[in-house]
Design a protein around this motif. Structure first.
Motif, short mmCIF file in Angstrom:
data_model
loop_
_atom_site.label_atom_id
_atom_site.label_comp_id
_atom_site.label_asym_id
_atom_site.label_seq_id
_atom_site.Cartn_x
_atom_site.Cartn_y
_atom_site.Cartn_z
N PRO A 162 47.28 74.14 -9.87
CA PRO A 162 48.33 74.84 -9.63
C PRO A 162 48.38 74.90 -7.96
O PRO A 162 47.44 74.56 -7.19
CB PRO A 162 47.81 76.45 -10.04
N ALA A 163 49.45 75.45 -7.42
CA ALA A 163 49.62 75.30 -6.00
C ALA A 163 49.04 76.44 -5.25
O ALA A 163 48.38 76.14 -4.29
CB ALA A 163 51.15 75.61 -5.71
N ALA A 164 48.77 77.75 -5.99
CA ALA A 164 47.91 78.81 -5.56
C ALA A 164 46.32 78.47 -5.69
O ALA A 164 45.88 77.58 -6.31
CB ALA A 164 48.40 80.15 -6.36
N VAL A 165 45.55 79.29 -4.78
CA VAL A 165 44.16 79.34 -4.63
C VAL A 165 43.72 79.54 -6.10
O VAL A 165 44.12 80.62 -6.83
CB VAL A 165 43.77 80.18 -3.59
N VAL A 166 42.82 78.88 -6.56
CA VAL A 166 42.08 79.15 -7.92
C VAL A 166 40.49 79.04 -7.32
O VAL A 166 39.95 77.96 -6.75
CB VAL A 166 42.05 78.01 -8.96
N ASP A 167 39.51 79.94 -7.78
CA ASP A 167 38.19 79.86 -7.64
C ASP A 167 37.35 80.75 -8.74
O ASP A 167 36.95 81.86 -8.40
CB ASP A 167 37.98 80.31 -6.04
N HIS A 199 45.50 64.67 -5.02
CA HIS A 199 46.94 64.14 -4.67
C HIS A 199 47.70 64.84 -5.28
O HIS A 199 47.66 65.69 -5.99
CB HIS A 199 46.84 62.60 -5.15
N PRO A 200 49.03 64.73 -4.78
CA PRO A 200 50.30 65.68 -5.30
C PRO A 200 50.47 65.52 -6.73
O PRO A 200 51.11 66.38 -7.46
CB PRO A 200 51.59 65.12 -4.67
N ASP A 201 50.14 64.32 -7.14
CA ASP A 201 50.07 64.00 -8.72
C ASP A 201 48.82 64.25 -9.69
O ASP A 201 48.71 63.77 -10.90
CB ASP A 201 50.90 62.56 -9.05
N THR A 202 47.85 64.71 -8.78
CA THR A 202 46.53 65.09 -9.64
C THR A 202 46.77 65.96 -10.90
O THR A 202 47.34 67.04 -10.82
CB THR A 202 45.34 65.61 -8.83
N ARG A 203 46.14 65.53 -12.08
CA ARG A 203 46.26 66.35 -13.28
C ARG A 203 44.85 66.55 -13.85
O ARG A 203 44.11 65.65 -13.64
CB ARG A 203 47.35 65.83 -14.13
N LEU A 204 44.92 67.50 -14.49
CA LEU A 204 43.42 67.88 -15.11
C LEU A 204 43.77 68.35 -16.50
O LEU A 204 44.59 68.88 -17.17
CB LEU A 204 42.81 69.18 -14.41
N HIS A 205 42.63 67.92 -17.47
CA HIS A 205 42.49 68.36 -18.92
C HIS A 205 41.21 68.67 -19.14
O HIS A 205 40.36 67.84 -19.11
CB HIS A 205 42.96 66.86 -19.80
N ALA A 206 41.19 70.08 -19.28
CA ALA A 206 39.69 70.67 -19.63
C ALA A 206 39.94 71.82 -20.54
O ALA A 206 40.38 72.91 -19.94
CB ALA A 206 38.86 70.86 -18.38
N GLN A 207 39.59 71.76 -21.64
CA GLN A 207 39.84 73.09 -22.61
C GLN A 207 38.64 73.97 -22.39
O GLN A 207 37.41 73.73 -22.48
CB GLN A 207 39.76 72.41 -24.08
N ALA A 208 39.20 75.33 -22.29
CA ALA A 208 38.25 76.43 -22.28
C ALA A 208 38.88 77.58 -23.09
O ALA A 208 39.94 77.57 -23.37
CB ALA A 208 37.87 76.85 -20.76
N PRO A 261 33.78 72.94 -24.13
CA PRO A 261 32.93 71.91 -24.93
C PRO A 261 32.28 70.72 -24.20
O PRO A 261 31.47 70.05 -24.65
CB PRO A 261 34.05 71.51 -26.02
N GLY A 262 32.55 70.67 -22.85
CA GLY A 262 32.01 69.82 -21.92
C GLY A 262 32.61 68.38 -21.64
O GLY A 262 32.34 67.61 -20.87
N ASN A 263 34.13 68.47 -21.99
CA ASN A 263 34.53 67.27 -21.79
C ASN A 263 35.97 67.53 -20.91
O ASN A 263 36.46 68.59 -20.81
CB ASN A 263 35.51 66.70 -23.09
N CYS A 264 36.17 66.75 -19.81
CA CYS A 264 37.28 66.62 -19.21
C CYS A 264 37.97 65.35 -18.79
O CYS A 264 37.00 64.37 -18.61
CB CYS A 264 37.14 67.43 -17.91
N VAL A 265 39.08 65.50 -18.51
CA VAL A 265 39.77 64.22 -17.86
C VAL A 265 40.53 64.52 -16.45
O VAL A 265 41.28 65.54 -16.26
CB VAL A 265 40.71 63.40 -18.88
N ILE A 266 40.17 63.83 -15.28
CA ILE A 266 40.95 64.05 -14.31
C ILE A 266 41.80 62.58 -13.99
O ILE A 266 41.22 61.61 -13.73
CB ILE A 266 39.72 63.99 -13.04
N GLU A 267 43.03 63.05 -13.92
CA GLU A 267 44.03 61.87 -14.09
C GLU A 267 44.56 61.94 -12.60
O GLU A 267 45.06 62.93 -12.03
CB GLU A 267 45.24 62.33 -14.94
N GLN A 268 44.60 60.50 -11.98
CA GLN A 268 45.03 60.28 -10.72
C GLN A 268 46.17 59.19 -10.79
O GLN A 268 45.90 57.92 -10.39
CB GLN A 268 44.05 59.82 -9.75
N PRO A 269 47.30 59.13 -11.10
CA PRO A 269 48.34 58.34 -11.47
C PRO A 269 48.62 57.55 -9.98
O PRO A 269 48.61 56.31 -10.24
CB PRO A 269 49.37 59.09 -12.05
N GLY A 270 48.97 58.12 -9.17
CA GLY A 270 49.20 57.53 -8.01
C GLY A 270 48.06 56.58 -7.16
O GLY A 270 48.43 55.60 -6.68
#
Length: 289
Positions: A202-207, A162-171, A214-223
């Motif tokens: 990011p708006a640009a392509v990532v692959d 979504h437009p407001d999707t956010r990610l927290h994943a430490q590497a 460490p194996g942890n992540c949070v996918i935030e979908q506020p909307g």
């Protein structure tokens, strides 16, 4: 094309699985709202018979691409041919392109199995469980071929974007390529790909593959009114795929970076003798906001 589905349900979420389509998860939804927690798959996607149009599928006995037409085993070269019509490299192993068998199915739990001879003999099991909004996926693979072989595992979930999707994943590092080749070197993560603090995709392509995770992540979908709090086991790397202007992205827990069979030290791969086993797990906890 009619595809048999298994259905799981707990108090908060419901899930459908297509064993015959590479043990793919089809739809995972919040029961109260119908909100899609994995990329939603409609009837056309299901009828295509292509796991790449569904919600998630297992990666075994390797993740992503292998270059050079194969790889070296202790007893000699194993040749591999491309396994899709769109990619010059063999990609994502062979488990996702085969029908799995149903070993167990109940309201909260399904166990699927695959006895494969492609490209060598192995047995895979996939345990999928729902409990109080938590989707737990455990992939286990046992090597059955007399020749010792390098193994890697992963899972390939597609998430709604979504437009407001956010990610927290430490590497700590990202794998980069030279001149359009497959990734070959590690580098510091640039700010626009650094999710050690929560930020928008990011708006640009990532692959790319990211390491020392460490194996942890949070996918935030506020909307959309929820977050997924995730934890992986047996995966020190993740692949992030954000295609241009698509309503989904992929966050893939994997045991090894892209083309690890040809990287120095074969990072993340395990050499299995006949009868030895490797495993990977991913836990996604749905939390309404």
């Amino acid at each position: 094309m009619s595809v048999p589905l298994l259905h799981l349900e707990d108090r908060l979420t419901c899930l459908s699985i297509a064993p015959e389509l590479g043990a793919s998860l089809v739809n995972w939804q919040a029961s109260a709202t119908g909100q899609a927690l994995l990329r939603p798959a409609d009837e056309a996607a299901l009828a295509s018979g292509n796991p790449r149009r569904l919600g998630c599928y297992p990666l075994a006995p390797w993740s992503n691409r292998i270059a050079e037409g194969g790889f070296q085993r202790p007893d000699g070269w194993l040749a591999l041919a491309p396994n899709t019509g769109h990619d010059p490299y063999p990609i994502h192993g062979s488990a996702w392109q085969q029908a799995w068998q149903v070993e167990h199915h109940s309201e909260h739990h399904a166990r699927l199995s695959l006895d494969s001879t492609i490209p060598f003999a192995y047995r895979a099991t996939l345990d999928v469980q729902l409990h109080e909004g938590c989707l737990n996926i455990d992939l286990q693979v046992t090597h059955l071929d007399p020749a010792a072989t390098w193994y890697g595992l992963g899972l390939h979930p597609y998430f709604p974007r979504h437009p407001d999707t956010r990610l927290h994943a430490q590497a700590r590092t990202v794998w980069l390529a030279e001149n359009g080749a497959l990734p070959s070197r590690q580098a510091e993560i640039p700010d626009h790909w650094n999710f050690s603090t929560e930020q928008a995709l990011p708006a640009a392509v990532v692959d790319h593959a990211f390491s020392e995770w460490p194996g942890n992540c949070v996918i935030e979908q506020p909307g959309a009114g929820y977050r997924l709090v995730c934890n992986a086991r047996g995966a020190e790397h993740f692949l992030l795929f954000c295609p241009h202007e698509q309503p989904f992205f992929c966050f893939e827990p994997v045991s090894h970076p892209i083309n690890a069979h040809h990287l120095p030290g074969r990072p993340g791969l395990r050499l299995l003798q006949e009868g030895e086993t490797t495993s990977l797990g991913f836990r996604m906890q749905y939390q309404p906001l």
